[in-house]
Design a protein around this motif. Structure first.
Motif, PDB file in Angstrom:
ATOM      1  N   ALA A  54     -30.529  34.586 -41.753  1.00  0.00           N
ATOM      2  CA  ALA A  54     -31.278  33.446 -41.227  1.00  0.00           C
ATOM      3  C   ALA A  54     -30.430  32.174 -41.304  1.00  0.00           C
ATOM      4  N   PHE A  55     -29.699  31.995 -42.393  1.00  0.00           N
ATOM      5  CA  PHE A  55     -28.845  30.823 -42.554  1.00  0.00           C
ATOM      6  C   PHE A  55     -27.737  30.819 -41.502  1.00  0.00           C
ATOM      7  N   GLY A  56     -27.130  31.982 -41.268  1.00  0.00           N
ATOM      8  CA  GLY A  56     -26.088  32.083 -40.236  1.00  0.00           C
ATOM      9  C   GLY A  56     -26.624  31.748 -38.858  1.00  0.00           C
ATOM     10  N   GLU A  57     -27.803  32.251 -38.531  1.00  0.00           N
ATOM     11  CA  GLU A  57     -28.413  31.944 -37.230  1.00  0.00           C
ATOM     12  C   GLU A  57     -28.738  30.460 -37.102  1.00  0.00           C
ATOM     13  N   LYS A  58     -29.222  29.882 -38.204  1.00  0.00           N
ATOM     14  CA  LYS A  58     -29.587  28.459 -38.187  1.00  0.00           C
ATOM     15  C   LYS A  58     -28.338  27.599 -37.952  1.00  0.00           C
ATOM     16  N   ILE A  59     -27.248  27.943 -38.634  1.00  0.00           N
ATOM     17  CA  ILE A  59     -25.997  27.195 -38.445  1.00  0.00           C
ATOM     18  C   ILE A  59     -25.501  27.359 -37.012  1.00  0.00           C
ATOM     19  N   GLN A  60     -25.554  28.584 -36.518  1.00  0.00           N
ATOM     20  CA  GLN A  60     -25.088  28.844 -35.157  1.00  0.00           C
ATOM     21  C   GLN A  60     -25.945  28.097 -34.137  1.00  0.00           C
ATOM     22  N   ASP A  61     -27.237  28.057 -34.336  1.00  0.00           N
ATOM     23  CA  ASP A  61     -28.133  27.371 -33.400  1.00  0.00           C
ATOM     24  C   ASP A  61     -27.943  25.853 -33.439  1.00  0.00           C
ATOM     25  N   ASN A  62     -27.674  25.298 -34.624  1.00  0.00           N
ATOM     26  CA  ASN A  62     -27.592  23.844 -34.773  1.00  0.00           C
ATOM     27  C   ASN A  62     -26.185  23.287 -34.563  1.00  0.00           C
ATOM     28  N   THR A  63     -25.200  24.149 -34.414  1.00  0.00           N
ATOM     29  CA  THR A  63     -23.837  23.678 -34.203  1.00  0.00           C
ATOM     30  C   THR A  63     -23.660  23.341 -32.727  1.00  0.00           C
ATOM     31  N   PRO A  64     -23.190  22.125 -32.439  1.00  0.00           N
ATOM     32  CA  PRO A  64     -22.964  21.748 -31.025  1.00  0.00           C
ATOM     33  C   PRO A  64     -21.903  22.662 -30.399  1.00  0.00           C
ATOM     34  N   ASP A  65     -22.052  22.888 -29.107  1.00  0.00           N
ATOM     35  CA  ASP A  65     -21.131  23.780 -28.402  1.00  0.00           C
ATOM     36  C   ASP A  65     -19.661  23.365 -28.511  1.00  0.00           C
ATOM     37  N   PRO A  66     -19.335  22.077 -28.363  1.00  0.00           N
ATOM     38  CA  PRO A  66     -17.909  21.717 -28.484  1.00  0.00           C
ATOM     39  C   PRO A  66     -17.342  22.046 -29.868  1.00  0.00           C
ATOM     40  N   VAL A  67     -18.143  21.845 -30.900  1.00  0.00           N
ATOM     41  CA  VAL A  67     -17.682  22.156 -32.256  1.00  0.00           C
ATOM     42  C   VAL A  67     -17.513  23.666 -32.412  1.00  0.00           C
ATOM     43  N   ALA A  68     -18.486  24.439 -31.927  1.00  0.00           N
ATOM     44  CA  ALA A  68     -18.404  25.898 -32.020  1.00  0.00           C
ATOM     45  C   ALA A  68     -17.185  26.422 -31.270  1.00  0.00           C
ATOM     46  N   ASP A  69     -16.915  25.849 -30.093  1.00  0.00           N
ATOM     47  CA  ASP A  69     -15.733  26.263 -29.333  1.00  0.00           C
ATOM     48  C   ASP A  69     -14.451  25.946 -30.089  1.00  0.00           C
ATOM     49  N   LYS A  70     -14.399  24.754 -30.670  1.00  0.00           N
ATOM     50  CA  LYS A  70     -13.212  24.342 -31.415  1.00  0.00           C
ATOM     51  C   LYS A  70     -13.005  25.241 -32.637  1.00  0.00           C
ATOM     52  N   VAL A  71     -14.071  25.566 -33.331  1.00  0.00           N
ATOM     53  CA  VAL A  71     -13.977  26.454 -34.490  1.00  0.00           C
ATOM     54  C   VAL A  71     -13.487  27.835 -34.064  1.00  0.00           C
ATOM     55  N   ALA A  72     -14.005  28.337 -32.960  1.00  0.00           N
ATOM     56  CA  ALA A  72     -13.588  29.656 -32.467  1.00  0.00           C
ATOM     57  C   ALA A  72     -12.110  29.657 -32.104  1.00  0.00           C
ATOM     58  N   ARG A  73     -11.658  28.593 -31.424  1.00  0.00           N
ATOM     59  CA  ARG A  73     -10.229  28.508 -31.059  1.00  0.00           C
ATOM     60  C   ARG A  73      -9.351  28.387 -32.293  1.00  0.00           C
TER      61      ARG A  73
END
Length: 142
Positions: free
Chosen positions: A92-111
């Motif tokens: 649940a915590f992982g899903e919550k972080i994933q849902d609340n993380t802005p797309d540009p930040v998530a993309d940058k983290v993935a890269r």
């Protein structure tokens, strides 16, 4: 020579000589295989490692069974429940972080993660250098 040729004192026949040569070849082949097996240190080490691994696994399994047998049922039930709760909370915590993380930040983290995986040795060397710098600074302050 065959037993027949020894008994009657006559010269062995070509067929008898072929049979004797074939028997000698087979015996020599078995001897060479045995010597090769004794000389194959790598195979011997692998066999011994497999035996030791099996023994360790057997002892570990036995210790696990002994520990389970000595652990009361109520404690095992509580541990299983706690494990399930922890897994659900982490999910649940992982899903919550994933849902609340802005797309540009998530993309940058993935890269960044992808680059880090590609340059693992460089990343390890950098972390080691950083650790040395931190330790040197702490000693100088002391």
């Amino acid at each position: 020579m065959t037993d027949k040729s020894r008994n009657n004192g006559s010269t062995p026949t070509p067929e008898a000589l072929r049979e004797q040569a074939q028997g000698t070849r087979e015996e020599l082949g078995r001897t060479v295989e045995a010597l090769a097996a004794k000389a194959d240190i790598k195979a011997q080490a692998q066999q011994k490692a497999a035996r030791v691994k099996s023994q360790v696994q057997d002892k570990t399994a036995h210790a696990l069974h002994v520990a389970q047998d000595k652990t009361p049922e109520a404690v095992r039930d509580k541990a299983a429940y706690a494990k399930q709760q922890l897994a659900e909370t982490a999910h649940a915590f992982g899903e919550k972080i994933q849902d609340n993380t802005p797309d540009p930040v998530a993309d940058k983290v993935a890269r960044t993660a992808q680059v880090a995986r590609g340059n693992r040795n460089l990343l390890i060397a950098g972390a080691a250098a950083l650790a040395v710098v931190v330790l040197v600074r702490r000693r100088r302050k002391s």
